[in-house]
Design a protein around this motif. Structure first.
Motif, PDB file in Angstrom:
ATOM      1  N   ARG A 127       0.833  -1.206   0.000  1.00 49.24           N
ATOM      2  CA  ARG A 127       0.000   0.000   0.000  1.00 49.24           C
ATOM      3  C   ARG A 127       0.866   1.254   0.000  1.00 49.24           C
ATOM      4  O   ARG A 127       1.856   1.341   0.702  1.00 49.24           O
ATOM      5  CB  ARG A 127      -0.889   0.042   1.242  1.00 49.24           C
ATOM      6  CG  ARG A 127      -1.894  -1.071   1.336  1.00 49.24           C
ATOM      7  CD  ARG A 127      -2.845  -0.808   2.482  1.00 49.24           C
ATOM      8  NE  ARG A 127      -3.643  -1.979   2.786  1.00 49.24           N
ATOM      9  CZ  ARG A 127      -4.739  -1.969   3.544  1.00 49.24           C
ATOM     10  NH1 ARG A 127      -5.138  -0.835   4.094  1.00 49.24           N
ATOM     11  NH2 ARG A 127      -5.400  -3.079   3.766  1.00 49.24           N
ATOM     12  N   SER A 128       0.447   2.225  -0.787  1.00 44.69           N
ATOM     13  CA  SER A 128       1.078   3.537  -0.732  1.00 44.69           C
ATOM     14  C   SER A 128       0.378   4.367   0.350  1.00 44.69           C
ATOM     15  O   SER A 128      -0.610   3.930   0.957  1.00 44.69           O
ATOM     16  CB  SER A 128       0.949   4.245  -2.080  1.00 44.69           C
ATOM     17  OG  SER A 128      -0.421   4.563  -2.338  1.00 44.69           O
ATOM     18  N   VAL A 129       0.895   5.555   0.566  1.00 44.44           N
ATOM     19  CA  VAL A 129       0.195   6.543   1.391  1.00 44.44           C
ATOM     20  C   VAL A 129       0.137   7.800   0.531  1.00 44.44           C
ATOM     21  O   VAL A 129       0.938   8.721   0.674  1.00 44.44           O
ATOM     22  CB  VAL A 129       0.922   6.820   2.726  1.00 44.44           C
ATOM     23  CG1 VAL A 129       0.079   7.746   3.594  1.00 44.44           C
ATOM     24  CG2 VAL A 129       1.216   5.525   3.472  1.00 44.44           C
ATOM     25  N   ALA A 130      -0.793   7.792  -0.414  1.00 44.14           N
ATOM     26  CA  ALA A 130      -0.857   8.877  -1.392  1.00 44.14           C
ATOM     27  C   ALA A 130      -2.277   9.190  -1.844  1.00 44.14           C
ATOM     28  O   ALA A 130      -2.556  10.315  -2.260  1.00 44.14           O
ATOM     29  CB  ALA A 130      -0.011   8.520  -2.616  1.00 44.14           C
ATOM     30  N   SER A 131      -3.157   8.207  -1.749  1.00 46.67           N
ATOM     31  CA  SER A 131      -4.465   8.332  -2.394  1.00 46.67           C
ATOM     32  C   SER A 131      -5.635   8.168  -1.434  1.00 46.67           C
ATOM     33  O   SER A 131      -6.697   7.662  -1.805  1.00 46.67           O
ATOM     34  CB  SER A 131      -4.574   7.323  -3.545  1.00 46.67           C
ATOM     35  OG  SER A 131      -3.509   7.496  -4.445  1.00 46.67           O
ATOM     36  N   ASN A 132      -5.411   8.555  -0.176  1.00 50.51           N
ATOM     37  CA  ASN A 132      -6.493   8.593   0.818  1.00 50.51           C
ATOM     38  C   ASN A 132      -7.202   7.247   0.938  1.00 50.51           C
ATOM     39  O   ASN A 132      -6.536   6.237   1.155  1.00 50.51           O
ATOM     40  CB  ASN A 132      -7.443   9.737   0.484  1.00 50.51           C
ATOM     41  CG  ASN A 132      -6.729  11.082   0.474  1.00 50.51           C
ATOM     42  OD1 ASN A 132      -6.122  11.441  -0.530  1.00 50.51           O
ATOM     43  ND2 ASN A 132      -6.771  11.803   1.578  1.00 50.51           N
ATOM     44  N   ASN A 133      -8.517   7.220   0.768  1.00 47.57           N
ATOM     45  CA  ASN A 133      -9.244   5.981   0.995  1.00 47.57           C
ATOM     46  C   ASN A 133      -9.100   4.976  -0.150  1.00 47.57           C
ATOM     47  O   ASN A 133      -9.689   3.898  -0.102  1.00 47.57           O
ATOM     48  CB  ASN A 133     -10.741   6.270   1.217  1.00 47.57           C
ATOM     49  CG  ASN A 133     -11.403   6.898   0.006  1.00 47.57           C
ATOM     50  OD1 ASN A 133     -10.811   7.705  -0.686  1.00 47.57           O
ATOM     51  ND2 ASN A 133     -12.653   6.539  -0.247  1.00 47.57           N
ATOM     52  N   ARG A 134      -8.269   5.297  -1.149  1.00 42.66           N
ATOM     53  CA  ARG A 134      -8.003   4.337  -2.223  1.00 42.66           C
ATOM     54  C   ARG A 134      -6.599   3.750  -2.129  1.00 42.66           C
ATOM     55  O   ARG A 134      -6.148   3.066  -3.051  1.00 42.66           O
ATOM     56  CB  ARG A 134      -8.189   5.003  -3.590  1.00 42.66           C
ATOM     57  CG  ARG A 134      -9.616   5.412  -3.924  1.00 42.66           C
ATOM     58  CD  ARG A 134     -10.580   4.220  -3.969  1.00 42.66           C
ATOM     59  NE  ARG A 134     -10.179   3.172  -4.878  1.00 42.66           N
ATOM     60  CZ  ARG A 134     -10.431   3.183  -6.189  1.00 42.66           C
ATOM     61  NH1 ARG A 134     -11.079   4.201  -6.744  1.00 42.66           N
ATOM     62  NH2 ARG A 134     -10.052   2.170  -6.956  1.00 42.66           N
ATOM     63  N   ASN A 135      -5.921   3.987  -1.003  1.00 37.38           N
ATOM     64  CA  ASN A 135      -4.585   3.400  -0.843  1.00 37.38           C
ATOM     65  C   ASN A 135      -4.616   1.877  -0.861  1.00 37.38           C
ATOM     66  O   ASN A 135      -3.640   1.242  -1.255  1.00 37.38           O
ATOM     67  CB  ASN A 135      -3.947   3.862   0.466  1.00 37.38           C
ATOM     68  CG  ASN A 135      -3.509   5.316   0.430  1.00 37.38           C
ATOM     69  OD1 ASN A 135      -3.107   5.830  -0.606  1.00 37.38           O
ATOM     70  ND2 ASN A 135      -3.594   5.982   1.571  1.00 37.38           N
TER      71      ASN A 135
END
Length: 216
Positions: A127-135
């Protein structure tokens, strides 16, 4: 009371019916498992684990200690999110190194630079930490830009198109599943594609064309 023995014929019928019921149940359970969203999600994430990076991608994963990288696996792979770095004229390496700093709370899977270089910051399946609830179900791409307009130069643009098309092929995604950070939160990111809807639509068309050309 005298108990009557069941005839061999009746016993055979009971056995046949029992076996038939068990086979039907097994088929139903198998179909439910085969069509289950969780199985399909696991297969899509597994495809990311098994994917071989293109030779134009340079892996330079950020460390897990004291950074935004958690090591948590994606729950699914349902989309690709395009971002812009927001820091004009900075390089892919500079943004990658920012992600790696102690105390940084954001990180994307890729950074695409001003000279078309592509740096991988996270394993595809994390998981990234970039796209809020779409991570939890997307791959994130941060893109460098020369000025405050957020418009990508031609070399950078071509690299983002190629990378996005490849990721679509890995996950069997359509360009309807390629989105902007803006489409998730309303944030003006990537700025140029938010302010210029026609440019965004052209980008998606170019990704489609890139996909088609590699499949010929």
């Amino acid at each position: 009371m005298i108990l009557k023995k069941r005839s061999p014929y009746l016993v055979r019928r009971i056995l046949i019916v029992s076996v038939a019921v068990l086979l039907v149940c097994a088929c139903v359970l198998g179909a439910v498992w085969w069509l289950s969203p969780s199985r399909q999600a696991n297969e899509r994430v597994q495809a990311l684990r098994e994917a071989t990076l293109p030779d134009y991608v340079t892996p330079d994963l950020i460390p897990m200690v004291g950074t935004a990288r958690s090591g948590r696996a994606l729950e699914d792979f349902n989309g690709i999110v395009i971002h812009y770095v927001g820091n004009p004229a900075t390089s892919a390496t500079a943004n990658r190194n920012y992600f790696a700093k102690v105390g940084t709370t954001v990180v994307s899977h890729f950074v695409v630079g001003l000279e078309g270089e592509v740096i991988q910051c996270l394993p595809l399946w994390e998981r990234s930490v970039a796209s809020n609830n779409r991570n939890s179900d997307t791959i994130s791409i941060e893109v460098c830009h020369p000025d405050d307009s957020g418009q990508f130069n031609e070399t950078t643009y071509a690299a983002v198109v190629r990378l996005t098309a490849w990721l679509c092929q890995v996950g069997d995604l359509s360009t309807e599943q390629v989105i902007r950070h803006y489409d998730i939160t309303g944030k003006e990111c990537p700025r140029y594609f938010v302010r210029n809807e026609a440019a965004w639509e052209q980008f998606l068309t170019d990704v489609d064309n890139a996909k088609a050309s590699t499949m010929q």
